[in-house]
Each structure stands twice: as C-alpha cells, then as structure tokens.
Design an enzyme around this catalytic site. Structure first.
Site, PDB file in Angstrom:
ATOM      1  N   GLU A 161       0.829  -1.213   0.000  1.00  0.00           N
ATOM      2  CA  GLU A 161       0.000   0.000   0.000  1.00  0.00           C
ATOM      3  C   GLU A 161       0.865   1.265   0.000  1.00  0.00           C
ATOM      4  O   GLU A 161       0.387   2.362   0.292  1.00  0.00           O
ATOM      5  CB  GLU A 161      -0.972  -0.030   1.191  1.00  0.00           C
ATOM      6  CG  GLU A 161      -1.879  -1.266   1.195  1.00  0.00           C
ATOM      7  CD  GLU A 161      -3.270  -1.068   0.577  1.00  0.00           C
ATOM      8  OE1 GLU A 161      -3.775   0.055   0.597  1.00  0.00           O
ATOM      9  OE2 GLU A 161      -3.848  -2.072   0.069  1.00  0.00           O
ATOM     10  N   HIS A 229      -3.983   1.645   7.622  1.00  0.00           N
ATOM     11  CA  HIS A 229      -2.605   1.936   7.206  1.00  0.00           C
ATOM     12  C   HIS A 229      -1.856   2.460   8.432  1.00  0.00           C
ATOM     13  O   HIS A 229      -2.451   3.104   9.301  1.00  0.00           O
ATOM     14  CB  HIS A 229      -2.557   3.026   6.128  1.00  0.00           C
ATOM     15  CG  HIS A 229      -3.103   2.610   4.801  1.00  0.00           C
ATOM     16  ND1 HIS A 229      -3.934   3.410   4.044  1.00  0.00           N
ATOM     17  CD2 HIS A 229      -2.916   1.480   4.075  1.00  0.00           C
ATOM     18  CE1 HIS A 229      -4.246   2.801   2.913  1.00  0.00           C
ATOM     19  NE2 HIS A 229      -3.652   1.612   2.908  1.00  0.00           N
ATOM     20  N   CYS A 346      -2.784  11.342   3.819  1.00  0.00           N
ATOM     21  CA  CYS A 346      -3.172  10.400   2.754  1.00  0.00           C
ATOM     22  C   CYS A 346      -3.114  11.080   1.401  1.00  0.00           C
ATOM     23  O   CYS A 346      -2.878  10.434   0.379  1.00  0.00           O
ATOM     24  CB  CYS A 346      -4.601   9.901   2.943  1.00  0.00           C
ATOM     25  SG  CYS A 346      -4.875   9.014   4.457  1.00  0.00           S
TER      26      CYS A 346
HETATM   27  O1  SUG Z   1      -7.773   2.972   0.761  1.00  0.00           O
HETATM   28  N1  SUG Z   1     -10.537   5.083   1.187  1.00  0.00           N
HETATM   29  C1  SUG Z   1      -9.088   4.919   1.128  1.00  0.00           C
HETATM   30  C2  SUG Z   1      -8.388   5.861   2.078  1.00  0.00           C
HETATM   31  C3  SUG Z   1      -6.920   5.860   1.900  1.00  0.00           C
HETATM   32  C4  SUG Z   1      -6.217   6.611   2.958  1.00  0.00           C
HETATM   33  N2  SUG Z   1      -4.834   6.586   2.743  1.00  0.00           N
HETATM   34  C5  SUG Z   1      -3.886   6.550   3.697  1.00  0.00           C
HETATM   35  N3  SUG Z   1      -4.190   6.200   4.921  1.00  0.00           N
HETATM   36  N4  SUG Z   1      -2.697   6.773   3.366  1.00  0.00           N
HETATM   37  C6  SUG Z   1      -8.702   3.468   1.409  1.00  0.00           C
HETATM   38  O2  SUG Z   1      -9.301   2.859   2.301  1.00  0.00           O
HETATM   39  C7  SUG Z   1     -12.821   4.692   0.444  1.00  0.00           C
HETATM   40  C8  SUG Z   1     -13.532   4.542  -0.869  1.00  0.00           C
HETATM   41  C9  SUG Z   1     -14.993   4.245  -0.725  1.00  0.00           C
HETATM   42  O3  SUG Z   1     -15.425   3.757   0.321  1.00  0.00           O
HETATM   43  O4  SUG Z   1     -15.706   4.497  -1.708  1.00  0.00           O
HETATM   44  C10 SUG Z   1     -11.304   4.504   0.280  1.00  0.00           C
HETATM   45  O5  SUG Z   1     -10.873   3.853  -0.638  1.00  0.00           O
END
Ligand code: SUG
Length: 419
Positions: A161, A229, A346
């Site tokens: 990731e 994460h 993020c």
């Molecule tokens: O991968 N949310 C992302 C958020 C990513 C956050 N990134 C870091 N922590 N670096 C994920 O979970 C939600 C999309 C939805 O529910 O439609 C989403 O993908």
C-alpha cells in the site's frame, strides 16, 4: 538542491461515498451519502495553497480515468448490476497519493537515484486498478533517468500500500536516511493490507543498505480499531517519530530497533490515557503532515477534526506548551476526503528530489493552482448521489472534466493510460 516535495492527488470528479474499504471506519460510516466532488477538490487545492504559503514545495498528480471502462468490461458489469463492482470502477481513490508508491530518495539508494515503486493495492478491488496508470503518470513526472527510477509494482501475491506504511528518519531530507517499513499480520477482523514480503521486496528493489532498513509489525489492535494503514497512527519527519503508544505490535522493541540504526531518533508519543486509539483514529491526529518549515521548525498539519476533539486538542496544546520538536499545529479542512478515511497525509506523496529534475508541469505555483481551480469550478460535479454512479451522462461529464484538466495543464501524455 534536494528538498521534500509533497505531491497531492487532485480529487477526481467521481469522488463518491460507496463504502468500499472494509476496515476503514470513515468509509463505512459515510457509505451511501451524497458526495461533493467540486468541494472536495477545492478543499485539496486549498490545502496545497496553504502549504505553499508556508514555504513548502508542492506538486500534484492528476486523477486517473474513471469510470474505468476496461474494468467494467472485464467484469461484465453494466448499469444496475453489482453496485459494489460498479462503484469500484468509478472510485476516485487515486486522490490518496500516500498509497501511490513507496519512495526512497537518492541519498538512501546504492545507485544515487530516487526510486519509486507503485503500490499494487491488491487488497481492495477499487484500489487494485490504480497502479498501472499511476506508474505511467510517475514515469511522466519523474522521467529523468539520471535522477529517478520508477519500478513496476511488486507481484500481487503480496499486498503493498505504498508510502502510507513507510517512514523515513534522517538528520535532514538531503542526508542518508533510515527507512522503516510497517506491515500487518493477517488473521484479524479487518484485512492487513501491507504484507511483510512486499515491504522487503520494495527495500531490495530500491537497493537500500540492509542496515538502514527496519521492518516493524503494526499492532493488530490498531488494525482492528480501524488503522488500516500505519499512517493513521504514526508519522515521521527528519529525526522525529510522532506516534500513538499503541501503533506497533512491540512498541518498545520498535523504538529500540529504529534507535539502533538511527541514534538521533526523537519520539513524540501520545499515550492512550491522553488520546485513546479510537479517538486518534476518529480525529486522524496522526494522519498529519509533519513538515519542516524554512525556519527549521517543525509543524503538524492536521485535519480540522482534531480541533473538534477535546482530548486531541488538549493534547496538542499541551504538546506546544512543552517546547518539544513540533512547534506549530495547523488545522486544515479536508472534510470531503476525511469522510472516506483520507486525511492530510493520505492526500500527499513525499518525494525528496531537486525540483528542477521533476517534470515542471507537475509542480504547483499560484498560476497553476488558479488554472486547476477554474477547471474544477466549472467542470467537476457539484454533488453525486450514490445512485447516480453508472449514469451514462454523468460518465460523459466526468470524462470531459478530466480531459479539460489535462488540456489546461498540457499533460496530453496522460490521455493514453492503460485503464
Ligand atoms: O484505501 N478510502 C481509502 C483511504 C486511503 C487513505 N490513505 C492513507 N491512509 N494513506 C482506502 O481505504 C474509500 C472509498 C470508498 O469507500 O468508496 C477509500 O478507498
């Protein structure tokens, strides 16, 4: 001159709340709500502008082409069928560029080039479709092979990731660093999205010195509480590690291992009694941008939600009064992204490089910020009720919106993406 450049993902015109990310509490909580793509993108640009005003170097990456017609075709999904699969093909998730790649700056690598490995993001379908287009975009932005190498993602047997599970400790950004890879062990209620073997492969691909790499297991309790994460519970900058006391499976062992490779480590730890793990995850205190200002002072760019949380804000004020290494706390409004579990950290990919060696079209200045704001204000949908995903007219509108941004920025290479 090597410096840290933050590449923020511009929030795409299909930004929506489909609740696709199991283990991401904000995503689940907002599932089914109406999203506001235009406001979301403008919030992201305002954050970039605010960071530029602090004297930081700012870049951006473009949204990927959505809906992904190739994915819809491969899954034989049409309007009205399989809502979750349809939503995956419409996801604007590439906005969270902390998951675009892992980056090892030139001072850390054997060949003196900055290495980038796109994250395969295999755990979630809506994210697994990103990496080929992301790799293509990174190869345009970092095309100068004297300074950069962009690898392919690691094989999809091991989930990766990207930078969200990677921290770098160093005296200064342009000095050699110690790279800390944080992985999860599978078996809990929620997926462990970063696999240890993926982290180890990235470290080898980047030709890092083995003595300057640390591999640490994330606390399974943190994953179970919603820290999908590591950057939801810890962030590092230069010699400072800012972390919740329950971030790692063996907290004391983690500090010991990092200190053995990087003796100058300064830990700023938030104890459970001051801010519970649940409250840290709800407020996203650690999903902050810990940055070094031109004065040499460190600032923490946190989501507004931190100011709304009495225990988090009390802790921030006490920290500032204690004269520790973090001298400023700066709240920003990224609420549209936060509702999908994406805070300030993020939304950005950190690349330590000489800005002159990066394709200049990806670097932000005031004029370019205005160009992006104009396209967003005229072309991004104001709102998307979830039921509208799949609508052919909306599909045409969001594709035209992205094309308009490509035209405005002269980034025609991004038209020919793989999908
Ligand atoms: O991968 N949310 C992302 C958020 C990513 C956050 N990134 C870091 N922590 N670096 C994920 O979970 C939600 C999309 C939805 O529910 O439609 C989403 O993908």
């Amino acid at each position: 001159m090597l410096r840290e450049i933050n590449f923020d993902g511009i929030v795409g015109p299909t930004h929506n709340y489909a609740g696709l990310s199991l283990g991401n509490i904000a995503s689940a909580r907002h599932a089914g709500q109406t999203s506001h793509p235009r406001a979301a993108a403008l919030q992201g640009i305002a954050k970039m502008r605010a960071n530029m005003a602090l004297g930081l170097a700012q870049g951006f990456l473009l949204p990927l082409p959505r809906p992904n017609q190739g994915l819809l075709r491969d899954l034989a999904v049409g309007p009205g069928s399989e809502p979750a699969l349809l939503a995956a093909a419409w996801s604007a998730s590439s906005m969270w560029t902390a998951n675009a790649a892992t980056v090892s700056p030139a001072p850390d690598t054997a060949d003196g080039r900055c290495h980038l490995t796109p994250a395969n993001l295999v755990t979630m379908l809506h994210r697994a479709q990103e990496w080929r287009d992301t790799a293509h975009q990174l190869r345009v932005a970092f095309a100068d092979e004297r300074h950069f190498t962009v690898h392919d993602a690691v094989p999809d047997s091991f989930g990766d990731e990207g930078a969200a599970n990677h921290m770098r400790l160093c005296e200064r950004h342009d000095a050699p660093g110690v790279e800390v890879f944080v992985y999860g062990r599978p078996g809990g209620a929620f997926p462990a999205r970063q696999h240890e073997q993926a982290s180890r492969a990235v470290a080898r691909l980047h030709a890092l010195a083995p003595e300057s790499c640390i591999f640490i297991e994330q606390n399974p309790e943190a994953i179970a509480a919603g820290a999908f994460h590591n950057d939801v519970v810890a962030v590092a900058n230069e010699r400072v590690l800012f972390t919740h006391a329950r971030a790692f499976a063996d907290q004391a062992g983690a500090y010991r291992a990092i200190r053995a490779a990087f003796p100058a480590l300064e830990v700023v730890e938030v104890p459970e009694e001051a801010v519970s793990l649940a409250e840290a995850i709800r407020s996203y205190l650690f999903n902050a941008q810990l940055v070094t200002l031109p004065t040499g002072e460190m600032a923490l760019v946190v989501p507004d939600e931190c100011r709304d949380s009495p225990s988090v804000w009390r802790w921030c004020e006490a920290m500032l009064a204690s004269n520790g290494p973090i001298r400023k706390v700066i709240p920003v409004d990224v609420r549209q992204s936060m509702a999908n579990g994406g805070g300030p950290a993020c939304l950005r990919l950190r690349v330590v490089a000489d800005p002159k060696t990066v394709d200049q079209r990806f670097l932000l200045d005031d004029a370019k910020a205005r160009v992006i704001e104009d396209v967003v204000s005229t072309m991004w949908p104001e709102l998307i009720p979830l039921a509208q995903l799949g609508d052919p007219e909306l599909a045409r509108g969001v594709s035209a919106a992205r094309e308009a941004l490509i035209d405005a920025l002269g980034l025609h290479e991004l038209r020919a993406e793989q999908g």
